[in-house]
Write a protein that holds these residues in place. Structure first.
Motif, mmCIF file in Angstrom:
data_model
loop_
_atom_site.group_PDB
_atom_site.id
_atom_site.type_symbol
_atom_site.label_atom_id
_atom_site.label_comp_id
_atom_site.label_asym_id
_atom_site.label_seq_id
_atom_site.Cartn_x
_atom_site.Cartn_y
_atom_site.Cartn_z
ATOM 1 N N LEU A 46 -9.827 -32.177 31.292
ATOM 2 C CA LEU A 46 -8.385 -31.828 31.032
ATOM 3 C C LEU A 46 -7.795 -31.158 32.337
ATOM 4 N N PRO A 47 -6.486 -31.109 32.697
ATOM 5 C CA PRO A 47 -5.928 -30.594 33.672
ATOM 6 C C PRO A 47 -6.279 -28.907 33.537
ATOM 7 N N GLY A 48 -6.512 -28.132 34.670
ATOM 8 C CA GLY A 48 -6.561 -26.628 34.567
ATOM 9 C C GLY A 48 -7.220 -26.256 35.631
ATOM 10 N N GLY A 49 -7.396 -24.762 35.595
ATOM 11 C CA GLY A 49 -7.989 -24.042 36.783
ATOM 12 C C GLY A 49 -7.733 -22.579 36.579
ATOM 13 N N GLY A 50 -8.138 -21.968 37.719
ATOM 14 C CA GLY A 50 -8.178 -20.599 37.726
ATOM 15 C C GLY A 50 -6.807 -19.857 37.826
ATOM 16 N N MET A 51 -6.606 -18.754 37.027
ATOM 17 C CA MET A 51 -5.538 -18.000 37.002
ATOM 18 C C MET A 51 -5.260 -17.213 38.277
ATOM 19 N N GLU A 52 -4.069 -17.054 38.946
ATOM 20 C CA GLU A 52 -3.821 -16.408 40.005
ATOM 21 C C GLU A 52 -3.181 -14.985 39.661
ATOM 22 N N GLY A 128 -10.093 -43.002 20.760
ATOM 23 C CA GLY A 128 -11.124 -43.918 20.820
ATOM 24 C C GLY A 128 -11.982 -44.358 21.801
ATOM 25 N N GLU A 129 -11.363 -43.985 23.088
ATOM 26 C CA GLU A 129 -12.027 -44.348 24.260
ATOM 27 C C GLU A 129 -12.695 -43.143 24.979
ATOM 28 N N LEU A 130 -12.513 -41.782 24.489
ATOM 29 C CA LEU A 130 -13.165 -40.761 25.237
ATOM 30 C C LEU A 130 -14.334 -40.732 25.329
ATOM 31 N N ALA A 131 -15.300 -41.328 24.295
ATOM 32 C CA ALA A 131 -16.660 -41.371 24.417
ATOM 33 C C ALA A 131 -17.146 -42.290 25.401
ATOM 34 N N ASP A 132 -16.535 -43.066 25.926
ATOM 35 C CA ASP A 132 -16.850 -44.226 27.167
ATOM 36 C C ASP A 132 -16.885 -43.369 28.525
ATOM 37 N N LEU A 133 -16.031 -42.146 28.625
ATOM 38 C CA LEU A 133 -15.784 -41.517 29.906
ATOM 39 C C LEU A 133 -16.880 -40.762 30.228
ATOM 40 N N PRO A 134 -17.294 -40.531 31.662
ATOM 41 C CA PRO A 134 -18.321 -39.498 31.798
ATOM 42 C C PRO A 134 -17.358 -38.156 31.769
ATOM 43 N N HIS A 137 -19.878 -32.014 28.523
ATOM 44 C CA HIS A 137 -19.494 -31.806 26.950
ATOM 45 C C HIS A 137 -18.764 -30.677 26.599
ATOM 46 N N THR A 138 -18.528 -29.697 27.764
ATOM 47 C CA THR A 138 -17.653 -28.487 27.304
ATOM 48 C C THR A 138 -16.185 -28.988 27.323
ATOM 49 N N GLN A 139 -16.013 -29.989 27.876
ATOM 50 C CA GLN A 139 -14.603 -30.699 27.983
ATOM 51 C C GLN A 139 -14.320 -31.372 26.513
ATOM 52 N N ARG A 140 -15.515 -32.046 26.380
ATOM 53 C CA ARG A 140 -15.390 -32.933 25.065
ATOM 54 C C ARG A 140 -14.998 -31.990 23.987
ATOM 55 N N LEU A 141 -15.890 -30.891 24.077
ATOM 56 C CA LEU A 141 -15.574 -29.737 22.884
ATOM 57 C C LEU A 141 -14.138 -29.403 22.628
ATOM 58 N N ARG A 142 -13.528 -29.326 23.692
ATOM 59 C CA ARG A 142 -12.203 -28.563 23.723
ATOM 60 C C ARG A 142 -11.195 -29.715 23.099
#
Length: 161
Positions: A46-52, A128-134, A137-142
């Protein structure tokens, strides 16, 4: 800068920093989820990053989505908070972080798709295509928490929840 993510790994290096971060699940009208393939790990995320220091937490999510995807977004909700101490991210510069991530939902209000220097590819992915992407697992969980349409935001102290 390459990075390696560890989860519940006894060989993971000890963290030397704690970073507050924000991410966002941005879905289009067809229910596809906006993902980036990270340049530093080769994994989809997912797009994201540290807070400034000048950011609010929702503002950090908005800024990161803009920087990493080219889209302007507005926050529409909260997926959850993710604070599992077993999740450690090591960077090639020696930083080893524990990350406190708040994952929001957001909708596109403008801009256009543009790859940043942090990613090698951007695309909207049908669930339905998410499982095919590297993907870590913490991203998959979100993403799964988002897809579950939970009544309340998740508070995942253990990211296996």
């Amino acid at each position: 800068m390459p990075r390696t993510e560890y989860y519940d790994d006894p060989n993971a290096p000890e963290p030397n920093s704690l970073v507050v971060a924000a991410s966002a699940v941005v879905a289009d009208d067809a229910g596809r989820i906006l993902l980036q393939r990270r340049r530093d790990s080769g994994l989809w995320a997912l797009p994201g990053g540290g807070m400034e220091m000048t950011d609010s937490l929702p503002g950090a999510a908005v800024r990161e989505v803009k920087e990493e995807t080219g889209f302007d977004v507005e926050i529409t909700g909260l997926v959850g908070t993710y604070t599992d101490p077993r999740h450690v991210i090591a960077y090639s510069d020696g930083e080893v972080r524990r990350q406190f991530n708040v994952c929001f939902t957001a909708r596109i209000t403008g801009g256009r798709l543009a790859i940043s220097d942090e990613s090698t590819e951007l695309r909207f992915v049908p669930p339905g295509e998410l499982a095919d992407l590297p993907m870590h697992h913490t991203q998959r969980l979100r993403i799964q928490h988002f897809l579950d349409h939970r009544e309340r935001p998740t508070s995942a102290d253990a990211e296996g929840s």
